[in-house]
Enzyme design. Structure first.
Site, PDB file in Angstrom:
ATOM      1  N   ARG A 126       0.831  -1.221   0.000  1.00 51.31           N
ATOM      2  CA  ARG A 126       0.000   0.000   0.000  1.00 51.31           C
ATOM      3  C   ARG A 126       0.864   1.270   0.000  1.00 51.31           C
ATOM      4  O   ARG A 126       0.514   2.275   0.638  1.00 51.31           O
ATOM      5  CB  ARG A 126      -0.948   0.037   1.210  1.00 51.31           C
ATOM      6  N   GLU A 136      -4.820   3.372   6.436  1.00 51.09           N
ATOM      7  CA  GLU A 136      -4.574   3.183   5.005  1.00 51.09           C
ATOM      8  C   GLU A 136      -5.244   4.315   4.232  1.00 51.09           C
ATOM      9  O   GLU A 136      -4.743   4.792   3.216  1.00 51.09           O
ATOM     10  CB  GLU A 136      -5.162   1.829   4.583  1.00 51.09           C
ATOM     11  N   SER A 164     -10.649  -1.088   3.474  1.00 52.72           N
ATOM     12  CA  SER A 164      -9.842  -1.243   4.694  1.00 52.72           C
ATOM     13  C   SER A 164      -9.435   0.130   5.206  1.00 52.72           C
ATOM     14  O   SER A 164      -8.840   0.909   4.472  1.00 52.72           O
ATOM     15  CB  SER A 164      -8.566  -2.026   4.400  1.00 52.72           C
TER      16      SER A 164
HETATM   17  N1  EPU Z   1     -10.282 -11.052  10.352  1.00 53.50           N
HETATM   18  C1  EPU Z   1     -10.960 -11.161  11.542  1.00 53.50           C
HETATM   19  N2  EPU Z   1     -12.040 -10.358  11.758  1.00 53.50           N
HETATM   20  C2  EPU Z   1     -12.466  -9.456  10.832  1.00 53.50           C
HETATM   21  C3  EPU Z   1     -11.765  -9.345   9.615  1.00 53.50           C
HETATM   22  C4  EPU Z   1     -10.663 -10.153   9.389  1.00 53.50           C
HETATM   23  O1  EPU Z   1     -10.604 -11.969  12.393  1.00 53.50           O
HETATM   24  O2  EPU Z   1     -13.455  -8.773  11.096  1.00 53.50           O
HETATM   25  C5  EPU Z   1      -9.108 -11.949  10.118  1.00 53.50           C
HETATM   26  C6  EPU Z   1      -9.513 -13.323   9.658  1.00 53.50           C
HETATM   27  O3  EPU Z   1      -8.614 -14.223  10.217  1.00 53.50           O
HETATM   28  C7  EPU Z   1      -9.296 -13.294   8.166  1.00 53.50           C
HETATM   29  C8  EPU Z   1      -8.099 -12.365   8.065  1.00 53.50           C
HETATM   30  O4  EPU Z   1      -8.314 -11.406   9.097  1.00 53.50           O
HETATM   31  O5  EPU Z   1      -8.997 -14.542   7.644  1.00 53.50           O
HETATM   32  C9  EPU Z   1      -7.969 -11.660   6.733  1.00 53.50           C
HETATM   33  O6  EPU Z   1      -9.185 -11.006   6.412  1.00 53.50           O
HETATM   34  P1  EPU Z   1      -9.571 -10.671   4.898  1.00 53.50           P
HETATM   35  O7  EPU Z   1      -9.283 -11.842   4.022  1.00 53.50           O
HETATM   36  O8  EPU Z   1     -10.935 -10.112   4.891  1.00 53.50           O
HETATM   37  O9  EPU Z   1      -8.508  -9.612   4.460  1.00 53.50           O
HETATM   38  P2  EPU Z   1      -7.828  -8.386   5.206  1.00 53.50           P
HETATM   39  O10 EPU Z   1      -6.425  -8.759   5.529  1.00 53.50           O
HETATM   40  O11 EPU Z   1      -8.681  -7.876   6.309  1.00 53.50           O
HETATM   41  C10 EPU Z   1      -6.780  -7.411   3.008  1.00 53.50           C
HETATM   42  C11 EPU Z   1      -6.797  -6.106   2.271  1.00 53.50           C
HETATM   43  C12 EPU Z   1      -8.100  -5.953   1.515  1.00 53.50           C
HETATM   44  C13 EPU Z   1      -8.257  -7.114   0.564  1.00 53.50           C
HETATM   45  C14 EPU Z   1      -8.223  -8.417   1.340  1.00 53.50           C
HETATM   46  C15 EPU Z   1      -8.246  -9.630   0.455  1.00 53.50           C
HETATM   47  C16 EPU Z   1      -5.403  -4.596   3.554  1.00 53.50           C
HETATM   48  C17 EPU Z   1      -5.356  -3.415   4.471  1.00 53.50           C
HETATM   49  N3  EPU Z   1      -6.617  -5.014   3.203  1.00 53.50           N
HETATM   50  O12 EPU Z   1      -7.797  -7.321   4.007  1.00 53.50           O
HETATM   51  O13 EPU Z   1      -8.019  -4.760   0.762  1.00 53.50           O
HETATM   52  O14 EPU Z   1      -9.483  -7.025  -0.162  1.00 53.50           O
HETATM   53  O15 EPU Z   1      -6.986  -8.472   2.115  1.00 53.50           O
HETATM   54  O16 EPU Z   1      -7.035  -9.762  -0.198  1.00 53.50           O
HETATM   55  O17 EPU Z   1      -4.347  -5.105   3.169  1.00 53.50           O
HETATM   56  C18 EPU Z   1      -8.485  -2.426   0.903  1.00 53.50           C
HETATM   57  O18 EPU Z   1      -7.267  -2.257   0.849  1.00 53.50           O
HETATM   58  O19 EPU Z   1      -9.309  -1.466   0.965  1.00 53.50           O
HETATM   59  C19 EPU Z   1      -9.006  -3.783   0.906  1.00 53.50           C
HETATM   60  C20 EPU Z   1     -10.305  -4.060   1.037  1.00 53.50           C
END
Ligand code: EPU
Length: 346
Positions: free
Chosen positions: A171, A342, A245
């Site tokens: 990012r 972010e 995010s």
């Molecule tokens: N999780 C929780 N609770 C929650 C949300 C997430 O426990 O409420 C944990 C879970 O273990 C889950 C893990 O976090 O498996 C990862 O969650 P998720 O796959 O939803 O992805 P993220 O890491 O929260 C990142 C990006 C997203 C992108 C997704 C999928 C960042 C800051 N965010 O989110 O990007 O869509 O991975 O690749 O890196 C964005 O940048 O706006 C965005 C949406």
């Protein structure tokens, strides 16, 4: 739309509610929409708005406005897709910076050009994508980025940036740091593959494909599955204001990671490419700290994804920022982790 090189119309005290996906009601002192680089250069040369800063807006999907904006807000609507190079294996696709990112993904998928299908449905414009090296489901735009063109606001010369000049990170890019406020990105070019390069290892992609009985997915299957997963977790900004995010996923040293993993067995974590650092999902910390689904008036934390702050209707930017600050403090207190935003706060 024919390319215009005439000075675009400028509005005063213009509501930005429709131009930020949080749906926050703030006003821009001045506001204009540009459909070509030439028209913006004409505006600069006219000199009338040289006394105020210029703030460039793409889809408004990564900004939280906490006050009226004392600037000329320039909405970039420079459009157009064009293949500028092609061989047996690849195409280089040039896109106007003002195209919607998701339209670019659909265009590539329709033509069976692979490389950005995992990035379907990310809100925002093509020009904003390199600013923060957007990413999802194991893919970042740096993986297919070829080069971009940007107007140097000091010299009014269009400069070409190759991938190694953009300093892409998680990012992050040159345009968020040294290059901040110095350029208007006008076109971005991607090198896409004519042979599908299917990536299913991240998140729920493989599980959803299995559930559908798809064993040999096409790039359309991947993009459809990503769309389905995103829709199930992330609120549609047309229905509930949000900027995706709100925080970055924190990256820590391996020693710090050991501390977290032994104190919180089962905490999800991911290795960081080309490093011994470990990334932890901010959403997990926020949920564990009790914030998932929190609501105060119209400001809140999404019920399905704790990393997404939301505006249920008439929240102000300050109300959302207050929740963000409380989340940061409580995650720090509970886990010793400092979350970084972010989203750009204005
Ligand atoms: N999780 C929780 N609770 C929650 C949300 C997430 O426990 O409420 C944990 C879970 O273990 C889950 C893990 O976090 O498996 C990862 O969650 P998720 O796959 O939803 O992805 P993220 O890491 O929260 C990142 C990006 C997203 C992108 C997704 C999928 C960042 C800051 N965010 O989110 O990007 O869509 O991975 O690749 O890196 C964005 O940048 O706006 C965005 C949406």
């Amino acid at each position: 739309m024919p390319k215009s090189n005439s000075v675009p119309q400028v509005f005063e005290n213009y509501s930005l509610k429709e131009y930020n996906t949080f749906g926050i009601e703030v006003k821009a002192q001045y506001f204009t929409i540009i459909s070509s680089l030439e028209s913006y250069v004409a505006l600069l040369k006219a000199g009338q708005y040289a006394h105020v800063p210029h703030l460039f807006l793409g889809g408004g999907s990564n900004i939280l406005c906490t006050q009226d904006i004392d600037a000329l807000v320039v909405k970039n609507e420079i459009k157009g897709f064009e293949v500028i190079q092609e061989d047996e294996d690849h195409v280089i696709l040039r896109s106007g910076a003002g195209e919607s990112w998701d339209d670019l993904v659909s265009y590539a998928v329709q033509h069976q050009w692979s490389g950005i299908e995992n990035l379907a449905l990310i809100p925002g414009t093509v020009g904003a994508a390199p600013m923060q090296n957007i990413g999802a489901y194991g893919v970042e735009i740096k993986d297919t980025f070829d080069h971009l063109e940007a107007l140097n606001l000091g010299t009014l010369v269009v400069e070409r940036f190759e991938k190694n000049q953009c300093q892409f990170g998680y990012r992050e890019s040159y345009f968020k740091h040294e290059g901040k406020g110095k350029y208007l990105i006008s076109t971005v070019c991607f090198k896409l593959s004519k042979k599908p390069n299917i990536k299913t290892s991240y998140g729920a992609i493989q599980t959803v494909l299995n559930a559908k009985g798809i064993s040999n997915p096409t790039i359309s299957d991947i993009s459809n599955v990503v769309i389905e997963i995103r829709k199930s977790k992330l609120p549609d900004p047309k229905e509930i204001g949000n900027s995706g995010s709100f925080f970055k996923n924190p990256t820590v040293t391996s020693e710090e990671a050991d501390r977290l993993i032994s104190s919180f067995p089962g905490i999800p974590n991911y290795p960081v490419e080309a490093s011994t650092d470990i990334k932890f999902p901010a959403g997990w910390f926020i949920e564990q700290a009790g914030w998932k689904g929190f609501r105060d008036g119209d400001a809140g934390v999404h019920v399905n994804q704790a990393l997404v702050l939301v505006n249920y209707g008439h929240a102000t930017g300050i109300q959302i920022l207050v929740i963000a600050e409380k989340i940061k403090a409580s995650v720090f207190e509970k886990f010793g982790i400092s979350l970084e935003t972010e989203v750009n706060i204005y």
